[in-house]
Design an enzyme around this catalytic site. Structure first.
Site, short mmCIF file in Angstrom:
data_model
loop_
_atom_site.label_atom_id
_atom_site.label_comp_id
_atom_site.label_asym_id
_atom_site.label_seq_id
_atom_site.Cartn_x
_atom_site.Cartn_y
_atom_site.Cartn_z
N SER A 262 32.11 -22.56 14.37
CA SER A 262 33.03 -23.38 15.17
C SER A 262 34.11 -22.52 15.81
CB SER A 262 33.74 -24.47 14.34
OG SER A 262 32.81 -25.29 13.70
N ASP A 337 28.43 -19.35 -6.10
CA ASP A 337 28.01 -18.17 -6.86
C ASP A 337 26.69 -18.47 -7.54
OD1 ASP A 337 30.09 -16.52 -6.21
OD2 ASP A 337 31.04 -16.52 -8.19
#
EC number: 3.5.1.97
Length: 820
Positions: A262, A337
């Site tokens: 964006s 993660d």
């Protein structure tokens, strides 16, 4: 013979008549679901009459006497225009696509079930504030009012697709909307894929130092707020300068490089010609037909609010109210993660923790599959998160024997209040108020760019994981889940999220670039979405002392590639003026012609020019030659050119020129050799796909934007009606971003870009403008299915006014929802 001819003629006429009759019946059934915008409909569940005024672009202006009724009207309008889209999105997040699409979506369903997003959304419902719960319930009632109308009035099942797929539509529930935000978070999160790619690459490379070449860190200290113009240009005159640039310098989980992107930037009154704040925003998502975005205006108790919504979510996610305006960009915060979990060799139902082996939390779930036997899954969770399938996303390639992988991710929260943040933002009255409301955001993490009448600000919103300073991989690689230092330690406080409020230079913005340069574990991210567009943005913003709505539009639509301006002199420096004259028709002559075109090119990725195609094909072939012999099949995962890699190689940063030597050849190749060979490769590819007349090439022929229908876009014949294809300018590294697919046979197809654009001017709020990439309707027979698409392609906009009188003046219909 005459008799045979007569019978053949009669049979032909009969067959043609059957085809015509079938088409007429199909058209009749499909047209039954076309929404009627001009009607009065009695509905239950509202406190007063609601009026939905559709302007000439079919944007609904929902006029209601209470917030609850306004959200009811939005739910009704969404279901009127995008019921099939909402149905598919809900089934996606629930892991129930295979019930209607069969075996081809089992893998997607399996992943979504293992992530458990929908049950987490149900649990999060009770943690929303009262106003949000009221909005969710009213919105659901509005959607269900449309579903009831379809069923009671036989309105063609609500969408043409529902004739092709047996997909009973259950009533909409408030948790469904919360699940939509979690699905959006999934589509905007790419760090898990980046960790896997980094791990696989590091396993292949003999020289560990080369990992920082092909997967480079973003350089610099970070850019968010720009300095004062007067400090940069002492004695500058108050006039507009010419544009300047800086000197050289259906998968639900996105591939690397195709996560959300964006642009958003804002100017304070002192940097605005009209002395009012300005904001421009264009969120980048996959291009689809219809667009994921839907334009709407709501009349709330606190005033009007208008902008972009996503069907299924009862909120203006980007737009403006009477008091503030807001835009979003993907923050690229490291919110995922991947953990490697060791199984107990004596009991595979247990995994290793810092305190010894522990049983998985398990639950069974059944995936029902159309025309096939159901599949029973055993979902498993560790302390770190859900266990992922070994076969997905190349996970198996990095897993040792007797290990599985689990995922820690901020969106895996059963107390997710992101919806409350989105609802509350619409009623915010100032920048400070909006910043306070936004502490409710959990996921997806975004950079929220804000303006009110006096100030500009940018704040990273969303939960930021608290990592141990001793984390073994700092979140960059999959790490052992049984080591305490690798485990998350909760979330950081909202106050620790980077914030830029009323900067001295008067301009804030983000192009997915590195925004701060903080040490780990407060670093936000090591992987950012842009290192190139930000350079052009800085030049355009600081090239003018003051800005206007039109200068912000000009920047939003800018197609100059700073990357091309930087890399071409590097990769072509030994080719431009070397070599003898070549005969016409020889490869050498074609190479000279290509170099002559590029030497006179200013880097503008204009759809009508041949140079962008030559440049893009050359860079793609060059990266392929540089990495293929080192990475083998893994080179297929590097689908997009990495400009920092090319620059490091050709500037020989830390010995990166080593990539130019072909490992399997006796000769030591130079980077000039590889560059020349890559240009020849590119010209051969161009000739095979676009012809040999270089001057006649058009970038737009290769860089066409295909807005593909999610379920019917690949179906023969139907795709002609369902997909929307357009020639477009821009590229991977221009502010008018048109991310290419990177996949043959159309590697330069525009697949990911700013499907919504908005520019808001508080000097004259009703002069604000916006646009989406297709049309408001999801019905392919509607004239509003693609009517905004050509405006979007040409860089045009439609008015964004809260004046309901203007909407009435050119309305295509007024729907009145009345109490029975």
């Amino acid at each position: 013979m005459v008799l045979v001819f007569r019978w053949l003629f009669r049979i032909s006429v009969f067959c043609v008549s059957l085809v015509v009759l079938g088409l007429l019946i199909t058209y009749y059934l499909a047209s039954r679901s076309l929404p009627d915008y001009d009607k009065t409909l009695p509905v239950s569940g509202i406190t007063a009459d609601i009026e939905i005024v559709r302007d000439n672009a079919a944007v609904p202006h929902i006029m209601a006497l209470s917030d609850r009724d306004a959200f009811f009207g939005l739910g009704y309008a969404h279901a009127q225009d995008r019921l099939w889209q909402m149905t598919v999105l809900r089934r996606t997040v629930q892991g129930r696509l295979s019930e209607i699409f069969g075996t081809r979506t089992v893998e997607i369903d399996t992943m979504l079930r293992r992530l458990d997003l929908y049950p987490l959304a149900v649990q999060s419902l009770q943690h929303q504030d009262a106003a949000t719960l009221d909005a969710l319930e009213a919105y659901s009632a509005g959607v269900n009012a449309r579903i009831n109308e379809i069923n009671s009035s036989s309105l063609g099942r609500g969408a043409p697709e529902l004739f092709l797929f047996e997909a009973p539509i259950a009533p909409w529930q408030p948790a469904d909307s919360i699940a939509m935000i979690k699905l959006m978070a999934l589509q905007l999160s790419g760090h898990m894929r980046e960790e896997i790619l980094r791990a696989r690459t590091s396993l292949l490379l003999d020289d560990a130092a080369r990992l920082s070449d092909i997967l480079p860190d973003s350089p610099g200290r970070g850019v968010a707020a720009l300095p004062k113009y007067a400090d940069l240009v002492p004695g500058a005159l108050p006039r507009f300068a010419t544009n300047q640039v800086l000197p050289d310098f259906l998968s639900t989980i996105p591939e690397p490089g195709l996560a959300g992107a964006s642009n958003a930037w804002a100017a304070a009154p002192e940097r605005s010609a009209g002395r009012g704040t300005l904001l421009a925003n264009d969120p980048h998502l996959e291009l689809t037909a219809p667009s994921i975005w839907y334009l709407a205006r709501l009349q709330l108790a606190d005033g009007g609010v208008i902008g972009g919504t996503i069907p299924g979510i009862p909120a203006i996610l980007v737009g403006r109210s009477e008091k503030i305006a807001w835009g979003i960009t993907s923050s690229y915060m490291d919110d995922q993660d991947l953990h490697i979990e060791e199984l107990n060799p004596d009991n595979p139902e247990e995994y290793r923790t810092p305190d010894g082996f522990k049983p998985f939390v398990t639950r069974k779930t059944i995936i029902n599959i159309k025309d096939a036997a159901p599949v029973t899954l055993t979902l498993r969770w560790t302390d770190n998160g859900p266990v992922l399938p070994r076969s997905s996303f190349d996970i198996e390639s990095i897993l040792p024997q007797n290990h599985v992988a689990s995922l820690s991710w901020t969106a895996l929260s059963d107390k997710d209040t992101s919806m409350s943040g989105a609802i509350g933002l619409m009623s915010a009255t100032s920048v400070e108020n909006a910043l306070d409301v936004s502490r409710s955001y959990i996921a997806p993490s975004q950079n929220l760019v804000l303006i009110d009448e006096e100030r500009v600000a940018m704040k990273l919103v969303g939960a930021m994981p608290r990592r141990d300073p001793g984390h073994q991989s700092r979140g960059r690689l999959p790490s052992p889940g049984w080591i305490a230092a690798n485990r998350w330690q909760g979330m950081l406080p909202y106050s620790s999220n980077p914030e830029f409020l009323a900067p001295q230079g008067g301009i804030v913005g983000n192009t997915n670039n590195k925004s701060i340069d903080a040490p780990f574990p407060n670093h936000v991210s090591y992987d950012w979405g842009d290192t190139q567009r930000v350079q052009r943005w800085q030049g355009l913003m600081q090239g003018r002392k003051v800005h206007t709505r039109d200068s912000f539009i000009e920047a939003q639509l800018d197609t100059v590639s700073i990357t091309a301006r930087t890399l071409l002199p590097l990769i072509g420096r030994d080719l431009w003026f070397t070599g003898e004259a070549a005969a016409e028709g020889t490869p050498e002559r074609q190479r000279q012609r290509a170099l002559d075109l590029l030497a006179n090119w200013n880097g503008e990725m204009n759809e009508h020019l041949p140079e962008p195609l030559i440049y893009a094909a050359w860079l793609r072939a060059l990266q392929e030659r540089l990495i293929r012999d080192d990475l083998g099949q893994l080179a297929d995962r590097f689908r997009h050119v990495e400009p920092l890699f090319i620059e490091r190689v050709f500037r020989n940063v830390d010995g990166a020129a080593k990539w130019c030597d072909v490992i399997r050849s006796i000769k030591v190749e130079s980077c000039s050799d590889i560059s020349r060979l890559a240009l020849d490769d590119a010209l051969i590819w161009i000739e095979e796909h676009h012809g040999s007349a270089l001057e006649s090439l058009r970038w737009g022929d290769a860089h066409s934007a295909t807005h593909r229908h999610a379920t019917l876009g690949e179906v023969p014949l139907l795709h002609f009606f369902m997909n929307i294809k357009q020639s477009t300018s821009g590229g991977d590294h221009t502010l008018l971003r048109g991310r290419t697919s990177g996949v043959d046979p159309e590697p330069f197809a525009n697949v990911h870009g700013g499907a919504y654009r908005g520019v808001y001017d508080f000097a004259d709020p009703d002069s604000s403008v916006f646009i989406i990439s297709t049309g408001q309707s999801g019905h392919f027979l509607s004239r509003h299915y693609e009517d905004l698409g050509q405006l979007w392609r040409r860089g045009e906009y439609i008015p964004m006014s809260l004046d309901v009188g203007l909407a009435r003046a050119a309305s295509v219909g007024i729907t009145r929802l009345v109490k029975p």
